[in-house]
Write an enzyme that holds these catalytic residues in place. Structure first.
Site, PDB file in Angstrom:
ATOM      1  N   LYS A 112      43.230  77.580  37.047  1.00 13.28           N
ATOM      2  CA  LYS A 112      42.057  76.799  37.479  1.00 13.28           C
ATOM      3  C   LYS A 112      41.120  77.687  38.263  1.00 13.28           C
ATOM      4  O   LYS A 112      41.516  78.701  38.863  1.00 13.28           O
ATOM      5  CB  LYS A 112      42.458  75.583  38.328  1.00 13.28           C
ATOM      6  CG  LYS A 112      43.168  75.885  39.663  1.00 13.28           C
ATOM      7  CD  LYS A 112      42.255  76.099  40.855  1.00 13.28           C
ATOM      8  CE  LYS A 112      43.056  76.444  42.115  1.00 13.28           C
ATOM      9  NZ  LYS A 112      42.378  77.139  43.155  1.00 13.28           N
ATOM     10  N   VAL A 133      49.071  86.255  39.773  1.00 16.74           N
ATOM     11  CA  VAL A 133      49.951  85.727  40.826  1.00 16.74           C
ATOM     12  C   VAL A 133      49.252  85.875  42.177  1.00 16.74           C
ATOM     13  O   VAL A 133      48.696  86.936  42.478  1.00 16.74           O
ATOM     14  CB  VAL A 133      51.307  86.478  40.829  1.00 16.74           C
ATOM     15  CG1 VAL A 133      52.189  85.997  41.975  1.00 16.74           C
ATOM     16  CG2 VAL A 133      52.021  86.281  39.496  1.00 16.74           C
ATOM     17  N   ALA A 134      49.297  84.803  42.978  1.00 14.07           N
ATOM     18  CA  ALA A 134      48.644  84.778  44.302  1.00 14.07           C
ATOM     19  C   ALA A 134      47.175  85.195  44.193  1.00 14.07           C
ATOM     20  O   ALA A 134      46.648  85.911  45.025  1.00 14.07           O
ATOM     21  CB  ALA A 134      49.399  85.667  45.305  1.00 14.07           C
ATOM     22  N   GLY A 187      51.295  79.262  40.315  1.00 14.05           N
ATOM     23  CA  GLY A 187      52.568  78.593  40.616  1.00 14.05           C
ATOM     24  C   GLY A 187      52.456  77.091  40.401  1.00 14.05           C
ATOM     25  O   GLY A 187      53.365  76.450  39.852  1.00 14.05           O
ATOM     26  N   ASP A 198      47.506  71.403  44.178  1.00 16.72           N
ATOM     27  CA  ASP A 198      46.831  71.702  42.911  1.00 16.72           C
ATOM     28  C   ASP A 198      47.616  71.241  41.682  1.00 16.72           C
ATOM     29  O   ASP A 198      47.129  71.352  40.559  1.00 16.72           O
ATOM     30  CB  ASP A 198      46.606  73.219  42.768  1.00 16.72           C
ATOM     31  CG  ASP A 198      45.586  73.758  43.779  1.00 16.72           C
ATOM     32  OD1 ASP A 198      44.814  72.963  44.326  1.00 16.72           O
ATOM     33  OD2 ASP A 198      45.585  74.987  43.987  1.00 16.72           O
TER      34      ASP A 198
END
Ligand code: ATP
Length: 302
Positions: A11, A99-100, A106, A140
């Site tokens: 997103k 990632v992050a 996640g 989220d």
């Protein structure tokens, strides 16, 4: 039964308006989410009752936890408890979402695990049940189930589809080093230093832009209250944003809590050009292109 495979998107927040810090530790948010075509694949295969495991491959796989801290495992356990299923699952995640990176990787895996395990175990949870379980897993996660373009309220978990037309060409500049979402919120609180903060509101021009489907109008309204905090933590992101604007991006914003920078291109050819130019600056670890909106977590194979 063989594997159930779910494809699940990243997103970008078109607007992320951060209101006051609530007594429960969350900030009141008003957000406009859009799901974009960068995907993780989550495959679920049967395992003996009580056995929950995860393997991760693909981009940045080494940065993803393999224990109960993995959001996909937490999602599978939550559905099993809720549905009273005496089952286990083996989950294989192929990461394509940074990632992050502020792109809900996640959370998207958690949404995908709910959908995959629901099919694998035949629990047949209805949409509202899955959304309620998703909200317990993270702010989220409900949006990642829904996909498309949607408004988020509460701390982001109350999602409603937005009236939105058009398809948008995005370019994402990825930073090599992830950023902690709680650290970015904490930095924003320090910047605000107890100043009175108004309830968050989505800017009206953004809703008009989405209703019209005009990329140029939408680009002019992209906004993120977390951006100043992300730029203080990672000053080089300001240079990345500036480079994108110099190369003609019609909108630029830090995605969520960062450090990914999102740029809206005029059209497909401009997106190709913009991504090549951004890659050439040497300011970012890599550059990816995607269109949005796309659907949320969906079974692609079962
Ligand atoms: P958001 O945009 O929702 O704030 P993010 O995109 O910035 O999130 P994630 O990719 O979701 O960040 O990763 C945040 C942290 O979550 C990672 O550092 C990692 O330790 C942990 N995590 C747990 N499960 C997963 C997963 N399945 N995939 C990626 N990270 C995960």
């Amino acid at each position: 039964m063989s594997a159930v495979v779910v494809r699940t998107p990243a997103k970008v927040n078109l607007a992320l308006m951060v209101g006051p810090l609530r007594t429960d530790g969350f900030h009141e948010l008003a957000s406009v989410y859009q799901a974009v075509g960068l995907y993780d694949e989550v495959a679920a295969t049967p395992a003996p009752p009580g056995e929950f495991s995860v393997r991760v491959s693909g981009r940045e796989a080494g940065k993803v936890p393999l224990d109960n801290g993995n959001l996909a495992i937490r999602a599978a356990r939550l559905l099993a408890d809720h549905a009273g299923v005496d089952a286990g699952v083996s989950i294989d995640i192929t990461k394509g979402i940074p990632v992050a990176g502020g792109m809900a990787g996640g959370s998207s895996d958690a949404a995908a695990a709910l959908v995959a395990c629901d099919t694998l175990w035949g629990t047949n949870a209805d949409r509202s049940t899955l959304l309620a379980l998703a909200a317990r897993l993270g702010s989220d996660v409900p949006f990642c189930l829904l996909g498309g373009t949607a408004i988020g309220a509460g701390h982001g978990e109350i999602v409603t589809p937005a009236l939105a037309r058009g398809s948008y060409e995005w370019v994402f500049a990825l930073d090599g080093e992830g950023m902690s979402t709680p650290a970015v919120y904490a930095r924003l609180d320090r910047i605000r230093d107890n100043l009175a903060v108004l309830p968050p509101r989505i800017p009206e021009p953004m809703m008009s832009a989405l209703a019209s489907g005009s990329a140029a109008e939408l680009g002019a309204t992209l906004v993120n209250d977390l951006q100043p905090a992300a730029l203080r933590i990672r000053p080089r992101l300001a240079q990345v944003l500036e480079a994108g604007r110099d190369y003609g991006a019609i909108g630029s914003v830090v995605s969520g809590s960062g450090p990914t920078c999102a740029f809206l291109a005029r059209d497909h050819a401009h997106a190709v050009d913009l991504s090549a130019r951004l890659a050439g600056t040497g300011l970012c670890a890599s550059v990816r292109r995607a269109t949005g909106p796309v659907p949320g977590a969906r079974v692609v194979e079962s």
